[in-house]
Design a protein around this motif. Sequence first.
Motif, PDB file in Angstrom:
ATOM      1  N   ARG A 119       0.913  -1.148   0.149  1.00  0.00           N
ATOM      2  CA  ARG A 119      -0.129   0.031   0.001  1.00  0.00           C
ATOM      3  C   ARG A 119       0.847   1.196  -0.110  1.00  0.00           C
ATOM      4  NH1 ARG A 119      -3.245   1.327   3.902  1.00  0.00           N
ATOM      5  NH2 ARG A 119      -4.505   2.467   2.861  1.00  0.00           N
ATOM      6  N   GLY A 120       2.261   1.082   0.736  1.00  0.00           N
ATOM      7  CA  GLY A 120       3.075   2.045   0.480  1.00  0.00           C
ATOM      8  C   GLY A 120       3.855   2.370  -0.780  1.00  0.00           C
ATOM      9  N   ASN A 121       3.503   1.707  -1.980  1.00  0.00           N
ATOM     10  CA  ASN A 121       3.823   1.516  -3.222  1.00  0.00           C
ATOM     11  C   ASN A 121       5.169   0.971  -3.150  1.00  0.00           C
ATOM     12  OD1 ASN A 121       1.682   2.865  -4.333  1.00  0.00           O
ATOM     13  ND2 ASN A 121       2.278   4.843  -3.696  1.00  0.00           N
ATOM     14  N   LEU A 122       5.603   0.013  -2.239  1.00  0.00           N
ATOM     15  CA  LEU A 122       6.794  -0.718  -2.447  1.00  0.00           C
ATOM     16  C   LEU A 122       6.474  -2.041  -3.340  1.00  0.00           C
ATOM     17  CD1 LEU A 122       8.237  -0.474   1.150  1.00  0.00           C
ATOM     18  CD2 LEU A 122       8.773   0.986  -0.811  1.00  0.00           C
ATOM     19  N   SER A 123       7.673  -2.505  -4.000  1.00  0.00           N
ATOM     20  CA  SER A 123       7.548  -3.413  -4.901  1.00  0.00           C
ATOM     21  C   SER A 123       7.475  -4.439  -3.732  1.00  0.00           C
ATOM     22  CB  SER A 123       8.320  -3.632  -5.883  1.00  0.00           C
ATOM     23  OG  SER A 123       9.752  -3.471  -5.401  1.00  0.00           O
ATOM     24  N   VAL A 124       6.865  -5.623  -3.375  1.00  0.00           N
ATOM     25  CA  VAL A 124       6.729  -6.725  -2.588  1.00  0.00           C
ATOM     26  C   VAL A 124       6.688  -8.157  -3.105  1.00  0.00           C
ATOM     27  CG1 VAL A 124       5.780  -7.547  -0.467  1.00  0.00           C
ATOM     28  CG2 VAL A 124       5.915  -4.745  -0.794  1.00  0.00           C
ATOM     29  N   ALA A 125       7.610  -9.181  -2.603  1.00  0.00           N
ATOM     30  CA  ALA A 125       7.368 -10.275  -2.868  1.00  0.00           C
ATOM     31  C   ALA A 125       7.326 -11.082  -1.672  1.00  0.00           C
ATOM     32  CB  ALA A 125       8.592 -11.030  -3.990  1.00  0.00           C
ATOM     33  N   ILE A 126       6.490 -12.046  -1.544  1.00  0.00           N
ATOM     34  CA  ILE A 126       6.320 -12.994  -0.501  1.00  0.00           C
ATOM     35  C   ILE A 126       6.651 -14.551  -0.859  1.00  0.00           C
ATOM     36  CG2 ILE A 126       4.650 -13.894   1.214  1.00  0.00           C
ATOM     37  CD1 ILE A 126       2.520 -11.509   0.333  1.00  0.00           C
ATOM     38  N   ILE A 127       7.520 -14.950  -0.361  1.00  0.00           N
ATOM     39  CA  ILE A 127       8.104 -16.380  -0.480  1.00  0.00           C
ATOM     40  C   ILE A 127       7.631 -17.275   0.496  1.00  0.00           C
ATOM     41  CG2 ILE A 127       9.934 -17.737  -0.627  1.00  0.00           C
ATOM     42  CD1 ILE A 127      11.561 -15.378  -1.334  1.00  0.00           C
ATOM     43  N   GLU A 128       6.760 -18.414   0.088  1.00  0.00           N
ATOM     44  CA  GLU A 128       6.209 -19.263   1.112  1.00  0.00           C
ATOM     45  C   GLU A 128       6.114 -20.565  -0.072  1.00  0.00           C
ATOM     46  OE1 GLU A 128       4.689 -21.629   3.300  1.00  0.00           O
ATOM     47  OE2 GLU A 128       4.306 -19.160   4.160  1.00  0.00           O
ATOM     48  N   LYS A 129       6.480 -21.689   1.139  1.00  0.00           N
ATOM     49  CA  LYS A 129       6.302 -22.973   0.457  1.00  0.00           C
ATOM     50  C   LYS A 129       5.256 -23.772   0.619  1.00  0.00           C
ATOM     51  CE  LYS A 129       8.459 -24.994   4.793  1.00  0.00           C
ATOM     52  NZ  LYS A 129       9.517 -25.838   4.973  1.00  0.00           N
ATOM     53  N   GLY A 130       4.527 -23.229   1.401  1.00  0.00           N
ATOM     54  CA  GLY A 130       3.267 -24.036   1.797  1.00  0.00           C
ATOM     55  C   GLY A 130       1.973 -23.030   1.390  1.00  0.00           C
ATOM     56  N   ALA A 131       0.900 -23.660   2.124  1.00  0.00           N
ATOM     57  CA  ALA A 131      -0.333 -22.800   1.978  1.00  0.00           C
ATOM     58  C   ALA A 131      -0.294 -21.505   2.694  1.00  0.00           C
ATOM     59  CB  ALA A 131      -1.516 -23.646   2.485  1.00  0.00           C
ATOM     60  N   PRO A 132      -0.692 -20.394   1.848  1.00  0.00           N
ATOM     61  CA  PRO A 132      -0.492 -18.856   2.923  1.00  0.00           C
ATOM     62  C   PRO A 132      -1.505 -19.106   3.899  1.00  0.00           C
ATOM     63  CG  PRO A 132      -0.925 -18.833   0.382  1.00  0.00           C
ATOM     64  CD  PRO A 132      -1.044 -20.280   0.601  1.00  0.00           C
ATOM     65  N   GLY A 133      -0.959 -18.666   5.055  1.00  0.00           N
ATOM     66  CA  GLY A 133      -1.952 -18.461   6.565  1.00  0.00           C
ATOM     67  C   GLY A 133      -1.155 -19.006   7.378  1.00  0.00           C
ATOM     68  N   GLY A 134       0.104 -19.561   7.219  1.00  0.00           N
ATOM     69  CA  GLY A 134       0.597 -20.097   8.387  1.00  0.00           C
ATOM     70  C   GLY A 134      -0.127 -21.087   9.255  1.00  0.00           C
ATOM     71  N   LYS A 135       0.171 -20.992  10.559  1.00  0.00           N
ATOM     72  CA  LYS A 135      -0.471 -21.903  11.563  1.00  0.00           C
ATOM     73  C   LYS A 135      -2.083 -21.514  11.494  1.00  0.00           C
ATOM     74  CE  LYS A 135       2.898 -23.894  13.085  1.00  0.00           C
ATOM     75  NZ  LYS A 135       3.826 -23.671  12.124  1.00  0.00           N
ATOM     76  N   MET A 136      -2.459 -20.387  10.972  1.00  0.00           N
ATOM     77  CA  MET A 136      -4.074 -20.339  10.753  1.00  0.00           C
ATOM     78  C   MET A 136      -4.586 -21.394  10.214  1.00  0.00           C
ATOM     79  SD  MET A 136      -4.612 -16.149  10.492  1.00  0.00           S
ATOM     80  CE  MET A 136      -3.776 -15.983   8.935  1.00  0.00           C
ATOM     81  N   VAL A 137      -4.005 -21.821   9.008  1.00  0.00           N
ATOM     82  CA  VAL A 137      -4.791 -22.810   8.224  1.00  0.00           C
ATOM     83  C   VAL A 137      -5.020 -24.150   8.965  1.00  0.00           C
ATOM     84  CG1 VAL A 137      -4.206 -24.145   6.153  1.00  0.00           C
ATOM     85  CG2 VAL A 137      -3.526 -22.050   6.208  1.00  0.00           C
ATOM     86  N   MET A 138      -4.292 -24.272  10.095  1.00  0.00           N
ATOM     87  CA  MET A 138      -4.124 -25.614  10.678  1.00  0.00           C
ATOM     88  C   MET A 138      -5.229 -25.512  11.668  1.00  0.00           C
ATOM     89  SD  MET A 138      -0.594 -27.231  10.298  1.00  0.00           S
ATOM     90  CE  MET A 138       0.385 -25.799  11.141  1.00  0.00           C
ATOM     91  N   GLN A 139      -5.776 -24.353  12.091  1.00  0.00           N
ATOM     92  CA  GLN A 139      -6.511 -24.111  13.199  1.00  0.00           C
ATOM     93  C   GLN A 139      -7.982 -24.466  12.757  1.00  0.00           C
ATOM     94  OE1 GLN A 139      -4.086 -20.531  14.912  1.00  0.00           O
ATOM     95  NE2 GLN A 139      -5.519 -21.324  16.391  1.00  0.00           N
ATOM     96  N   SER A 140      -8.817 -25.100  13.519  1.00  0.00           N
ATOM     97  CA  SER A 140     -10.417 -25.445  13.251  1.00  0.00           C
ATOM     98  C   SER A 140     -11.049 -24.135  13.388  1.00  0.00           C
ATOM     99  CB  SER A 140     -10.906 -26.636  14.045  1.00  0.00           C
ATOM    100  OG  SER A 140     -10.581 -26.232  15.566  1.00  0.00           O
ATOM    101  N   LYS A 141     -10.738 -23.366  14.478  1.00  0.00           N
ATOM    102  CA  LYS A 141     -11.682 -21.934  14.589  1.00  0.00           C
ATOM    103  C   LYS A 141     -10.549 -21.101  15.577  1.00  0.00           C
ATOM    104  CE  LYS A 141     -14.004 -23.866  18.513  1.00  0.00           C
ATOM    105  NZ  LYS A 141     -15.454 -24.233  19.207  1.00  0.00           N
TER     106      LYS A 141
END
Length: 305
Positions: free
Chosen positions: A25-47
Amino acid sequence: MEKVYDVVIIGAGPAGLTAAIYASRGNLSVAIIEKGAPGGKMVMQSKIENWPGDKVVMGADLALRMYEHALEYGAEHLYGEVEKVVSISEFEKEVHLKNNKIIKAKSVVVASGMNERKPMDVEGILDFEHRGVSYCAICDGPLFGKNPSIIIGGGNSAVEEGAFLSSIASEVHVFVRDDKFNAEPRLVEELMNKKNVKVHFNSKVLKLMGTNSLEKALVEIDGKEQEIEAASLFPYIGFIPATAFLKDLNILEPNGLLKVDEFKETKEKGIYAIGDVIVKEIRQIATATSDGTIVGKILTNRLGK
């Protein structure tokens, strides 16, 4: 001409995604490197029940919302696993991936989170990985159907996922090495109200057995050994920092964590760290997004065009 990103973020958990939102949003060029599903540990939490504004939200849903928000402002998602980070100068960094690709950046943000700690004292734990042993009940619990299951651990994750698993498995055995849970009382109450959950305090799993997949486990309950049927086992015994790729930079603490200043910068100029990988007292989604906000704003001020 080879692209040089303003910011490369390693990890797409809540900290990394929030940093991507603010930096892009600050107009910087950004790359996110991730080997798995985006979201980290959130993806593995039921709620999730402590995210402001959502009384209850599914972990995967919150992860997707954050991910889509990050991409909305132009951040790029690059799939890959980081092998090492090279710091040439304060504003010259290289992120080397295991597929031999090199990503160049002016700054690097480490948001790689934690890896699950494995109960190596359980005989056969590695032999049955992907054949009954999993580290995500919400991901893999349904694969084992209406069969007995085992949870190891006494913290929030173990208790929450044990309650979730009780709706799928015929019975759930929860093994706690101590004489009580260290999870939140409300979560414990919910688990204990499940009729098909059996909690074993001062007990442990000794050995896993089966032919092609997990079939039973040798356990110790109240000092006595016995065998129980189990088609799946989910350990929730803590985590270790996913920071081995930084070992050449001499910025890791003995426990693998990273010390940062008030701006989330490590002692190596131009390399920042946020989320669970830094030295701090509280590790929650809310504190991770706070870290991401800070570093995103700092980098916008320092690198803004």
